[in-house]
Design an enzyme around this catalytic site. Structure first.
Site: not given
Length: 603
Positions: A390-391, A394, A397
């Protein structure tokens, strides 16, 4: 002896992030602070002649952007140094100093927006024609002009910007109280060891197979919050009041309208989320009832909502193994994506281990001129494997946006942020379900997915609904006392989880411990992001190279277009309810599969 949480200085260097890549020494940071502080003194020079010519407009624009760019680097270093040990008063001081500097910078550049918004008709076009360099900022100015009617005079904006430290006092106090000053006592873990509770330990113990361990952790943890309910009530009430106040003086109908306008998100997106989630609540009630049945409990309590339904499988995964699994799960995104992931693993972008005083939870942080760092509080389980990917979503991105966009488009709004992270989680789930044949482990993975939807789609929408209610109550002049907040939150919890779940008085106090209630209408974007990510994961898995490239267009776009348009161009229309309905359809489909699988295991 109680099991101790390690001190920061006792951690292995390899498991900590390398913030020296931002500033090699504290002295370097202090020099950067002085440089930015000096730049704030030049504000009047640029303000006085900002719109006299195209060249002057360009000079004033780049002055503000360059100062913000330097400030962000200063702020990131201070905040992450503080987060790694919130009990370290030296770096708490740095963080406070960075916050004060941010207020000065905000005041220094407050002249810009009002000057542009109040230009006479046609004047901006004239300035653009005088200075070709302004052409690179067309969307930047288009977005700025949407604030017409909501930006005050330069003097008024300077006053508000200069008071940002005061406006943030409730949030900052909550952070110190919850992360550094709160003491939660000790409980016995499943090995019979006395263990000091922290947010991270609490989350782990709620997954314990032994219901008595879960119950003790839950009750002991909330006991500390209940003792301070009036303090927390004052903090959240003050925060809501300041958000409502700022919205009112900027001529918005509500704090929610003001918050969503900053991300150019229609309020209908928020309302549709709540409406579609309420329609799907029977699925959540069905899942809660199934959880009670499979756990074999006479009563299902709040502290029973997080333990694996079928008990703990053989899926304890250490951090090194999790890195290898993450790389396999993210393969559909291509070698170029994996190169960035490996760089994060190999170059100490990640702070892995919980230590005493460390900020709870996990996040990806950084600025345009730093690495996209990741804070974790690692626990050896599947949930933390999900947190890692998940992180990483980020961080990649952020990396791709900064690599492909100039500074003024080199970030992305919150509305887009959760999509990349949750797309990675969906890819991980798909990978695990394709790989795992063992029925018990497969059921566990499905359980994790169902819990993920419960925690992200349902729970975050519940938070969003409560957040909106708090602001509406305050706007109507109704005091947000602890008793009022407890009653409202408890009632909403009953609506979401249905009649099967016993009502535990402690859960009425959950609002006290949610940091996102201080983030000004942030939480709904976890839900919308999850749903959009579901659609993107389908596109990546089934759309071939074309689908992957379309998705990477979203990763690289930053804020070069309005966020709804960025996602739409990549293949998902978030102005319609379809993407939400698709997510709840997949939830139902996997709930069906889970029920069938556990029936097979019981036979």
């Amino acid at each position: 002896m109680a099991k101790k949480i390690p001190l920061r200085q006792d951690l292995p260097t390899s498991a900590t992030w390398d913030l020296s890549t931002i500033y090699a020494t504290d002295e370097d940071w202090l020099e950067a602070v002085d440089e930015v502080d000096f730049q704030t003194t030049l504000s009047d020079e640029f303000a006085a002649k900002l719109t006299e010519s195209g060249a002057d407009l360009y000079a004033g624009l780049t002055y503000g952007l360059e100062m913000m760019r330097k400030l962000e680097k200063v702020y990131v270093f201070a905040s992450m140094k503080s987060d790694q040990d919130t009990g370290n008063s030296h770096y708490q001081g740095f963080d406070a100093q960075a916050g004060a500097l941010a207020a000065k910078v905000s005041a220094a550049i407050a002249f810009f927006d009002p000057a542009i918004i109040n230009l006479p008709e046609g004047r901006l076009e004239e300035l653009f024609s005088e200075e070709p360099k302004l052409g690179d900022f067309k969307h930047y100015f288009d977005a700025l002009l949407t604030q017409r009617g909501h930006v005050l005079s330069r003097e008024a904006e300077e006053l508000l910007a200069g008071a940002s430290d005061l406006f943030n006092a409730s949030q900052n106090t909550f952070g110190i109280l919850d992360n550094a000053d709160m003491e939660f006592g000790t409980v016995l873990n499943e090995d019979g060891e006395e263990e000091t509770l922290s947010n991270g330990v609490y989350s782990r113990l709620l997954e314990a197979v032994d219901p008595e361990v879960r119950k003790q952790a839950f009750q002991t943890f909330y006991e500390s919050y209940i003792k301070l309910q009036n303090t927390y009530g004052t903090l959240i009430s003050s925060n809501v009041k300041q958000q409502n106040y700022l919205a009112k003086v900027h001529h918005y109908d509500s704090a929610r309208q003001a918050a969503l306008a900053r991300n150019f998100v229609p309020e209908s997106v928020y309302d549709t989320l709540v409406e579609e989630t309420h329609r799907a609540l029977p699925l959540l009630h069905r899942y809660v009832a199934l959880r009670k049945k499979l756990l074999g409990l006479k009563e299902l309590h709040t502290y029973d909502l997080y333990t694996p339904i079928l008990g703990e499988p053989d899926f304890s995964i250490d951090y090194e193994s999790a890195k290898a699994e993450a790389l396999e799960a993210l393969k559909p995104l291509g070698d170029d994506y994996l190169e960035v992931v490996n760089q994060a693993f190999d170059s100490r972008w990640i702070d892995v281990i919980e230590n005493k005083g460390k900020r709870t939870g996990a996040y990806s942080g950084g600025s345009y001129d730093t690495n996209p760092f990741i804070l974790l509080n690692w626990v050896d389980n599947l949930n933390n494997l999900h947190t890692l990917v998940h992180e990483m979503g980020h961080s990649v991105h952020s990396y791709e946006t900064r690599k492909n966009q100039p500074y003024h488009y080199g970030d992305y709004p919150i509305f887009l942020a959760e999509i990349a992270s949750t797309t990675n989680e969906n890819l991980l789930t798909d990978y695990l379900l394709d790989k795992v044949e063992d029925k018990a482990l497969r059921a566990y993975i499905l359980n994790q997915f169902l819990d993920g939807v419960k925690g992200t789609m349902f729970r975050q929408t519940q938070f969003a609904e409560f957040e909106q209610w708090m602001h509406e109550q305050d706007a109507a002049g109704i005091p947000l006392t602890a008793d009022v907040l407890n009653e409202a939150y408890g009632d909403l919890n009953k609506v979401y989880y249905g009649p099967t779940l016993e009502f535990d008085e402690e859960i009425a106090h959950e609002w006290e411990r949610i940091p996102h209630f201080y983030y000004n209408f942030y939480v709904f974007q976890y839900s919308t992001g999850f749903a959009a990510a579901t659609a993107f994961a389908e596109q990546i898995q089934k759309g071939g190279a074309t689908g992957v490239e379309a998705y990477k267009g979203y990763l690289k776009a930053g804020s070069s277009k309005y966020p709804v348009d960025v996602v739409k161009e990549a293949g998902v229309d978030m102005t319609k309810p379809d993407y939400l309905q698709e997510t709840y359809r997949i939830f139902e489909e996997r709930l069906d599969e889970f029920e069938a699988l556990v029936n097979e295991l019981e036979d």
